[in-house]
Design a protein around this motif. Structure first.
Motif, PDB file in Angstrom:
ATOM      1  N   LEU A   1       0.825  -1.209   0.000  1.00  0.00           N
ATOM      2  CA  LEU A   1       0.000   0.000   0.000  1.00  0.00           C
ATOM      3  C   LEU A   1       0.858   1.256   0.000  1.00  0.00           C
ATOM      4  O   LEU A   1       0.597   2.203  -0.750  1.00  0.00           O
ATOM      5  CB  LEU A   1      -0.934  -0.015   1.211  1.00  0.00           C
ATOM      6  CG  LEU A   1      -1.923   1.136   1.323  1.00  0.00           C
ATOM      7  CD1 LEU A   1      -2.852   1.148   0.109  1.00  0.00           C
ATOM      8  CD2 LEU A   1      -2.719   1.007   2.596  1.00  0.00           C
ATOM      9  N   ARG A   2       1.910   1.273   0.811  1.00  0.00           N
ATOM     10  CA  ARG A   2       2.828   2.434   0.851  1.00  0.00           C
ATOM     11  C   ARG A   2       3.517   2.622  -0.501  1.00  0.00           C
ATOM     12  O   ARG A   2       3.685   3.732  -0.981  1.00  0.00           O
ATOM     13  CB  ARG A   2       3.872   2.282   1.959  1.00  0.00           C
ATOM     14  CG  ARG A   2       3.306   2.206   3.348  1.00  0.00           C
ATOM     15  CD  ARG A   2       2.536   3.471   3.738  1.00  0.00           C
ATOM     16  NE  ARG A   2       1.805   3.255   4.965  1.00  0.00           N
ATOM     17  CZ  ARG A   2       0.490   3.255   5.069  1.00  0.00           C
ATOM     18  NH1 ARG A   2      -0.259   3.456   4.019  1.00  0.00           N
ATOM     19  NH2 ARG A   2      -0.101   3.043   6.214  1.00  0.00           N
ATOM     20  N   HIS A   3       3.901   1.515  -1.111  1.00  0.00           N
ATOM     21  CA  HIS A   3       4.538   1.590  -2.430  1.00  0.00           C
ATOM     22  C   HIS A   3       3.565   2.160  -3.452  1.00  0.00           C
ATOM     23  O   HIS A   3       3.933   3.022  -4.264  1.00  0.00           O
ATOM     24  CB  HIS A   3       5.023   0.211  -2.864  1.00  0.00           C
ATOM     25  CG  HIS A   3       5.575   0.184  -4.252  1.00  0.00           C
ATOM     26  ND1 HIS A   3       6.768   0.770  -4.591  1.00  0.00           N
ATOM     27  CD2 HIS A   3       5.077  -0.339  -5.393  1.00  0.00           C
ATOM     28  CE1 HIS A   3       6.982   0.609  -5.882  1.00  0.00           C
ATOM     29  NE2 HIS A   3       5.971  -0.068  -6.393  1.00  0.00           N
ATOM     30  N   LEU A   4       2.323   1.711  -3.422  1.00  0.00           N
ATOM     31  CA  LEU A   4       1.305   2.206  -4.341  1.00  0.00           C
ATOM     32  C   LEU A   4       1.087   3.699  -4.138  1.00  0.00           C
ATOM     33  O   LEU A   4       0.948   4.449  -5.114  1.00  0.00           O
ATOM     34  CB  LEU A   4       0.005   1.436  -4.144  1.00  0.00           C
ATOM     35  CG  LEU A   4      -1.164   1.849  -5.033  1.00  0.00           C
ATOM     36  CD1 LEU A   4      -0.823   1.650  -6.502  1.00  0.00           C
ATOM     37  CD2 LEU A   4      -2.408   1.062  -4.668  1.00  0.00           C
ATOM     38  N   GLU A   5       1.068   4.140  -2.888  1.00  0.00           N
ATOM     39  CA  GLU A   5       0.913   5.572  -2.607  1.00  0.00           C
ATOM     40  C   GLU A   5       2.037   6.378  -3.253  1.00  0.00           C
ATOM     41  O   GLU A   5       1.799   7.438  -3.840  1.00  0.00           O
ATOM     42  CB  GLU A   5       0.894   5.827  -1.096  1.00  0.00           C
ATOM     43  CG  GLU A   5      -0.371   5.381  -0.413  1.00  0.00           C
ATOM     44  CD  GLU A   5      -0.297   5.500   1.099  1.00  0.00           C
ATOM     45  OE1 GLU A   5       0.829   5.598   1.657  1.00  0.00           O
ATOM     46  OE2 GLU A   5      -1.360   5.492   1.736  1.00  0.00           O
ATOM     47  N   LYS A   6       3.266   5.889  -3.155  1.00  0.00           N
ATOM     48  CA  LYS A   6       4.415   6.590  -3.749  1.00  0.00           C
ATOM     49  C   LYS A   6       4.299   6.637  -5.275  1.00  0.00           C
ATOM     50  O   LYS A   6       4.560   7.661  -5.893  1.00  0.00           O
ATOM     51  CB  LYS A   6       5.726   5.902  -3.357  1.00  0.00           C
ATOM     52  CG  LYS A   6       6.102   6.091  -1.917  1.00  0.00           C
ATOM     53  CD  LYS A   6       7.389   5.341  -1.609  1.00  0.00           C
ATOM     54  CE  LYS A   6       7.736   5.383  -0.147  1.00  0.00           C
ATOM     55  NZ  LYS A   6       8.955   4.609   0.147  1.00  0.00           N
ATOM     56  N   VAL A   7       3.911   5.514  -5.868  1.00  0.00           N
ATOM     57  CA  VAL A   7       3.785   5.448  -7.332  1.00  0.00           C
ATOM     58  C   VAL A   7       2.710   6.419  -7.815  1.00  0.00           C
ATOM     59  O   VAL A   7       2.916   7.170  -8.779  1.00  0.00           O
ATOM     60  CB  VAL A   7       3.466   3.999  -7.788  1.00  0.00           C
ATOM     61  CG1 VAL A   7       3.094   3.960  -9.254  1.00  0.00           C
ATOM     62  CG2 VAL A   7       4.651   3.093  -7.516  1.00  0.00           C
TER      63      VAL A   7
ATOM     64  N   ALA B   1       1.526   9.115  -6.243  1.00  0.00           N
ATOM     65  CA  ALA B   1       1.974  10.494  -6.009  1.00  0.00           C
ATOM     66  C   ALA B   1       2.965  10.934  -7.084  1.00  0.00           C
ATOM     67  O   ALA B   1       2.895  12.063  -7.588  1.00  0.00           O
ATOM     68  CB  ALA B   1       2.600  10.612  -4.624  1.00  0.00           C
ATOM     69  N   CYS B   2       3.854  10.044  -7.459  1.00  0.00           N
ATOM     70  CA  CYS B   2       4.836  10.362  -8.502  1.00  0.00           C
ATOM     71  C   CYS B   2       4.144  10.582  -9.842  1.00  0.00           C
ATOM     72  O   CYS B   2       4.479  11.510 -10.580  1.00  0.00           O
ATOM     73  CB  CYS B   2       5.863   9.238  -8.597  1.00  0.00           C
ATOM     74  SG  CYS B   2       7.196   9.565  -9.752  1.00  0.00           S
ATOM     75  N   LYS B   3       3.179   9.747 -10.169  1.00  0.00           N
ATOM     76  CA  LYS B   3       2.459   9.864 -11.435  1.00  0.00           C
ATOM     77  C   LYS B   3       1.634  11.145 -11.466  1.00  0.00           C
ATOM     78  O   LYS B   3       1.576  11.826 -12.500  1.00  0.00           O
ATOM     79  CB  LYS B   3       1.556   8.641 -11.640  1.00  0.00           C
ATOM     80  CG  LYS B   3       0.980   8.543 -13.028  1.00  0.00           C
ATOM     81  CD  LYS B   3       2.089   8.366 -14.060  1.00  0.00           C
ATOM     82  CE  LYS B   3       1.517   8.179 -15.432  1.00  0.00           C
ATOM     83  NZ  LYS B   3       2.554   8.088 -16.450  1.00  0.00           N
ATOM     84  N   ILE B   4       1.009  11.512 -10.352  1.00  0.00           N
ATOM     85  CA  ILE B   4       0.244  12.760 -10.279  1.00  0.00           C
ATOM     86  C   ILE B   4       1.165  13.957 -10.504  1.00  0.00           C
ATOM     87  O   ILE B   4       0.836  14.871 -11.259  1.00  0.00           O
ATOM     88  CB  ILE B   4      -0.504  12.866  -8.928  1.00  0.00           C
ATOM     89  CG1 ILE B   4      -1.654  11.859  -8.891  1.00  0.00           C
ATOM     90  CG2 ILE B   4      -1.015  14.288  -8.698  1.00  0.00           C
ATOM     91  CD1 ILE B   4      -2.311  11.733  -7.534  1.00  0.00           C
TER      92      ILE B   4
END
Length: 126
Positions: A105-111, A113-116
């Motif tokens: 879940l933390r990894h998905l949040e980072k991905v 945020a980076c894409k946004i």
């Protein structure tokens, strides 16, 4: 040394950190993650799709009923064997499921945020 991985176009198999395998419809999806290089925000990864092999299995010999079953592609099993040699995966029983889900879940949040941020930067250019 790893003919199946090099056959997939992976030039440096020793840079592989981990992999994941999931099933979608009639395909197995293999995703290979590489070690993060200096200066990279996220580690690189590549994805491969393998069609599942379909077989008809005799269920009842008296009525000659067959059932269609799918199984993993033979080439994929060879690739996974090589990946297991490189990554030496942990036993599934030893992995704490809750911590793994939280880590994912933390990894998905980072991905996300980076894409946004990437999309917002593209919008600023317009």
């Amino acid at each position: 040394m790893f003919p199946n991985l090099t056959g997939l176009g992976i030039q440096e198999p020793k840079q592989i950190e981990r992999y994941s395998l999931r099933q979608e419809a009639h395909k197995d999806i293999l995703k290979i993650y590489f070690r993060k290089q200096k200066g990279e925000l996220f580690a690189k990864s590549v994805k491969f799709k393998y069609p599942r092999q379909v077989k008809n299995v005799l269920v009842d010999s008296g009525s000659h009923q067959y059932k269609e079953v799918t199984e993993i592609n033979r080439n994929l099993t060879l690739v996974i064997d090589e990946l297991n040699i490189i990554t030496k995966p942990e036993k599934m029983a030893e992995v704490d499921v809750k911590s793994k889900i939280l880590k994912d879940l933390r990894h998905l949040e980072k991905v996300v945020a980076c894409k946004i941020a990437e999309i917002e930067a593209d919008l600023e250019k317009l």
